[in-house]
Design a protein around this motif. Structure first.
Motif, PDB file in Angstrom:
ATOM      1  N   GLU A 194       1.053  -0.965   0.035  1.00  0.00           N
ATOM      2  CA  GLU A 194       0.346   0.274   0.406  1.00  0.00           C
ATOM      3  C   GLU A 194       0.833   1.822  -0.287  1.00  0.00           C
ATOM      4  OE1 GLU A 194      -2.336  -0.831   3.723  1.00  0.00           O
ATOM      5  OE2 GLU A 194      -3.721  -2.199   1.784  1.00  0.00           O
ATOM      6  N   HIS A 195       0.447   2.461  -0.401  1.00  0.00           N
ATOM      7  CA  HIS A 195       1.305   3.374  -0.189  1.00  0.00           C
ATOM      8  C   HIS A 195       0.311   4.714   0.343  1.00  0.00           C
ATOM      9  CE1 HIS A 195       3.933   1.953  -3.551  1.00  0.00           C
ATOM     10  NE2 HIS A 195       2.786   1.594  -4.515  1.00  0.00           N
ATOM     11  N   VAL A 196       0.990   5.900   0.619  1.00  0.00           N
ATOM     12  CA  VAL A 196       0.396   6.503   1.729  1.00  0.00           C
ATOM     13  C   VAL A 196       0.722   8.001   0.701  1.00  0.00           C
ATOM     14  CG1 VAL A 196       0.484   7.611   3.754  1.00  0.00           C
ATOM     15  CG2 VAL A 196       0.248   5.015   3.052  1.00  0.00           C
ATOM     16  N   VAL A 197      -0.582   8.522   0.866  1.00  0.00           N
ATOM     17  CA  VAL A 197      -0.418  10.696   0.814  1.00  0.00           C
ATOM     18  C   VAL A 197      -1.029  11.052   1.829  1.00  0.00           C
ATOM     19  CG1 VAL A 197      -1.368  11.901  -1.062  1.00  0.00           C
ATOM     20  CG2 VAL A 197      -1.330  10.183  -1.778  1.00  0.00           C
ATOM     21  N   CYS A 198       0.339  11.712   2.276  1.00  0.00           N
ATOM     22  CA  CYS A 198      -0.246  13.046   3.043  1.00  0.00           C
ATOM     23  C   CYS A 198      -0.232  13.978   2.618  1.00  0.00           C
ATOM     24  CB  CYS A 198       1.146  13.383   4.033  1.00  0.00           C
ATOM     25  SG  CYS A 198       0.636  14.052   5.337  1.00  0.00           S
ATOM     26  N   GLU A 199      -1.927  14.447   2.596  1.00  0.00           N
ATOM     27  CA  GLU A 199      -2.598  15.937   2.347  1.00  0.00           C
ATOM     28  C   GLU A 199      -2.272  17.427   3.569  1.00  0.00           C
ATOM     29  OE1 GLU A 199      -5.833  15.658   0.510  1.00  0.00           O
ATOM     30  OE2 GLU A 199      -6.378  17.779  -0.489  1.00  0.00           O
ATOM     31  N   ILE A 200      -0.972  17.653   3.675  1.00  0.00           N
ATOM     32  CA  ILE A 200      -1.202  19.378   4.241  1.00  0.00           C
ATOM     33  C   ILE A 200      -2.350  20.611   4.246  1.00  0.00           C
ATOM     34  CG2 ILE A 200       0.791  20.892   5.585  1.00  0.00           C
ATOM     35  CD1 ILE A 200       2.654  17.767   5.595  1.00  0.00           C
ATOM     36  N   GLY A 201      -2.954  20.899   4.655  1.00  0.00           N
ATOM     37  CA  GLY A 201      -3.527  22.006   4.376  1.00  0.00           C
ATOM     38  C   GLY A 201      -4.793  21.272   3.183  1.00  0.00           C
ATOM     39  N   ARG A 202      -5.690  22.126   2.459  1.00  0.00           N
ATOM     40  CA  ARG A 202      -6.411  21.815   1.831  1.00  0.00           C
ATOM     41  C   ARG A 202      -5.848  22.751   0.438  1.00  0.00           C
ATOM     42  NH1 ARG A 202      -7.873  18.803   5.016  1.00  0.00           N
ATOM     43  NH2 ARG A 202      -9.857  18.067   5.860  1.00  0.00           N
ATOM     44  N   PRO A 203      -4.936  22.144  -0.043  1.00  0.00           N
ATOM     45  CA  PRO A 203      -4.515  22.927  -1.489  1.00  0.00           C
ATOM     46  C   PRO A 203      -5.418  22.642  -2.417  1.00  0.00           C
ATOM     47  CG  PRO A 203      -2.691  20.745  -0.899  1.00  0.00           C
ATOM     48  CD  PRO A 203      -4.303  20.842   0.532  1.00  0.00           C
ATOM     49  N   SER A 204      -5.588  24.046  -3.151  1.00  0.00           N
ATOM     50  CA  SER A 204      -6.396  24.342  -3.674  1.00  0.00           C
ATOM     51  C   SER A 204      -5.538  23.216  -5.149  1.00  0.00           C
ATOM     52  CB  SER A 204      -5.813  25.379  -5.527  1.00  0.00           C
ATOM     53  OG  SER A 204      -6.051  25.741  -6.193  1.00  0.00           O
ATOM     54  N   ARG A 205      -6.447  22.429  -5.911  1.00  0.00           N
ATOM     55  CA  ARG A 205      -6.456  21.644  -7.080  1.00  0.00           C
ATOM     56  C   ARG A 205      -5.841  22.480  -9.330  1.00  0.00           C
ATOM     57  NH1 ARG A 205      -6.667  18.943  -2.587  1.00  0.00           N
ATOM     58  NH2 ARG A 205      -7.164  16.836  -2.732  1.00  0.00           N
ATOM     59  N   SER A 206      -6.738  24.007  -8.866  1.00  0.00           N
ATOM     60  CA  SER A 206      -5.785  24.282  -9.500  1.00  0.00           C
ATOM     61  C   SER A 206      -4.603  25.042  -9.921  1.00  0.00           C
ATOM     62  CB  SER A 206      -7.161  25.457 -10.301  1.00  0.00           C
ATOM     63  OG  SER A 206      -7.308  26.292  -9.205  1.00  0.00           O
ATOM     64  N   GLU A 207      -3.680  25.399  -8.446  1.00  0.00           N
ATOM     65  CA  GLU A 207      -2.508  25.739  -8.577  1.00  0.00           C
ATOM     66  C   GLU A 207      -1.659  24.978  -8.953  1.00  0.00           C
ATOM     67  OE1 GLU A 207      -1.896  29.429  -8.492  1.00  0.00           O
ATOM     68  OE2 GLU A 207      -4.207  29.074  -9.220  1.00  0.00           O
ATOM     69  N   PRO A 208      -0.045  25.419  -9.041  1.00  0.00           N
ATOM     70  CA  PRO A 208       0.393  23.968  -8.100  1.00  0.00           C
ATOM     71  C   PRO A 208       0.536  24.245  -7.371  1.00  0.00           C
ATOM     72  CG  PRO A 208       1.247  26.032 -10.205  1.00  0.00           C
ATOM     73  CD  PRO A 208      -0.078  26.546  -9.080  1.00  0.00           C
ATOM     74  N   VAL A 209       1.419  22.709  -6.635  1.00  0.00           N
ATOM     75  CA  VAL A 209       0.931  22.173  -5.609  1.00  0.00           C
ATOM     76  C   VAL A 209       2.393  21.731  -5.293  1.00  0.00           C
ATOM     77  CG1 VAL A 209       0.436  19.934  -6.038  1.00  0.00           C
ATOM     78  CG2 VAL A 209      -0.073  21.075  -3.525  1.00  0.00           C
ATOM     79  N   LEU A 210       3.290  21.615  -3.591  1.00  0.00           N
ATOM     80  CA  LEU A 210       4.046  21.673  -3.322  1.00  0.00           C
ATOM     81  C   LEU A 210       4.191  20.000  -2.972  1.00  0.00           C
ATOM     82  CD1 LEU A 210       6.736  22.396  -2.370  1.00  0.00           C
ATOM     83  CD2 LEU A 210       6.298  23.160  -0.179  1.00  0.00           C
ATOM     84  N   VAL A 211       5.145  19.523  -3.604  1.00  0.00           N
ATOM     85  CA  VAL A 211       5.109  17.707  -3.442  1.00  0.00           C
ATOM     86  C   VAL A 211       6.353  17.328  -3.467  1.00  0.00           C
ATOM     87  CG1 VAL A 211       4.998  15.764  -4.680  1.00  0.00           C
ATOM     88  CG2 VAL A 211       2.752  17.952  -5.080  1.00  0.00           C
TER      89      VAL A 211
END
Ligand SMILES: Nc1nc2c(ncn2[C@@H]2O[C@H](COP(=O)(O)OP(=O)(O)OP(=O)(O)O)[C@@H](O)[C@H]2O)c(=O)[nH]1
Ligand SMILES: [Zn+2]
Length: 357
Positions: A194-211
């Protein structure tokens, strides 16, 4: 009938069988072979296998190069077993741990004739089971009933494509760097990790997100090992996401650049003998990097992201994102955790694997 296992489910079973030391049946072009992982080979099973004929030992071209065996099949070699072969001999060909202290007996005889496609699938399966990439392969006319059977061509295709993932659950996890942490767990259809994605805050889906696209490193992330920079990179990435109030950490269970924890520890033991991180992988029979980063891009898309600011020093990760249709608007360097014990390791990654220092 839908109660019967699909190809993916049979591949998952085959991996478990190989890890248990059981043979699996690979079939193609009217031929069948029994394939058995060299690692953990049981003497009784080996005796039973030999009673059916003369198996050969398939190894990758990387391992063959160390052994001075001819890789007539290009990416692999089919080594003929000596008449007085023992399970210890097979283990020593598969596992480089004693290459220096007990140099191999060679010269090895490798097969040039006949098809190698089923042998190739056996090696891919051993790799995907996170075992040493070495397998005994025997052509048989009659196939025992209870063994897992796989169509070789379909299996090879399935192993080369990234698995589809299902989001199993999302849970809130307050983190030291932010109160607003959410963990999404993704499960692959092929029975893999299994893989895990940790989302911090509520990043906008239309702006570039820090990954941050991070590969699991039990020793670095959990134990604080000084041999690599993984733990400090992980924490520096989380800290930057916390400071910016948003970001995505992709935590992929691709331990040891995709070779698994046991093989990574084998690589560490070889590094203790003087080989660098790349040489150690090669001696074990692996490529420098066995990871498939496409999964990371897939998970991002599944969460609705298409533009990223990617925290990495590894150009291969940037290239893969672009190739998978994710726009990398910026590469954010991630320099953390250099220490006297990992300087040589980081320098090798820069020199041989193209990492940007
Ligand atoms: N095989 C092997 N794997 C190692 C070794 N040292 C660390 N690793 C693994 O290397 C991976 C490091 O992953 P990342 O931090 O994602 O990657 P990277 O490719 O160095 O790129 P960036 O950190 O993004 O610049 C982890 O899976 C570690 O377990 C080693 O000596 N041999
Ligand atoms: Zn590490």
């Amino acid at each position: 009938m839908s109660l019967l296992p699909t190809l993916m489910e049979r591949i998952a079973r085959a991996r478990t069988d190989l890890r248990l030391g059981l043979p699996v049946v690979l079939q193609g072009d009217g031929r069948s072979v029994l394939a058995l992982a060299a690692e953990g080979l049981d003497a009784d099973r080996f005796a039973d296998l030999r009673a059916l004929g003369d198996p050969v030992l398939a190894v990758t071209a990387r391992r063959a190069a160390t052994l001075n065996a001819r890789a007539y099949d290009g990416d692999m070699a089919r080594i003929v077993l000596p008449r007085d072969v023992t399970t210890d001999w097979i283990r020593a060909v598969a596992d480089p741990q004693d290459d220096l202290s007990a140099p191999m007996k060679g010269p090895f005889v490798a097969m040039r004739d006949g098809p190698a496609d089923l042998h190739r699938v056996a090696l891919s399966l051993a790799k995907s089971a996170r075992l040493l990439p070495a397998a005994l392969v025997l052509h048989v006319d009659a196939v025992p009933d209870d063994l897992t059977r796989l169509d070789a061509a379909l299996t090879l295709q399935a192993l080369s494509d990234p698995a589809h993932h299902t989001r199993v659950v999302t849970g809130n996890v307050p983190l030291a760097v932010t109160g607003a942490g959410r963990v999404h767990v993704f499960r692959p259809e092929d029975g893999g990790e299994e893989h895990v994605v940790c989302e911090i805050g509520r990043p906008s889906r239309s702006e570039p997100v820090l990954v941050r696209l991070h590969s699991a490193c039990f020793t670095g992330d959990v134990l604080g090992s000084l041999k690599c920079d993984c733990g400090p990179q992980l924490h520096a990435a989380l800290a930057q996401m916390g400071a910016e109030g948003q970001g995505i950490l992709l935590y992929l269970n691709q331990e040891g650049r995709g070779i698994g924890l046991a093989n990574k520890m084998r690589a560490y033991a070889l590094q203790d003998q003087g080989f660098d991180t790349v040489e150690a992988n090669h001696r074990l029979g692996f490529e420098d990097d066995e990871r498939d980063f496409r999964t990371g891009a897939d998970l991002l898309k599944r969460l609705g992201f298409s533009k990223v600011r990617l925290m990495t020093n590894n150009p291969a990760k940037v290239e893969m994102m672009a190739a998978q249709g994710i726009e990398v608007t910026e590469r954010v360097p991630l320099q953390a955790g250099r220490n006297p014990l990992n300087t040589a390791y980081l320098d090798v990654k820069a020199r041989k694997s193209g990492h940007i220092l």
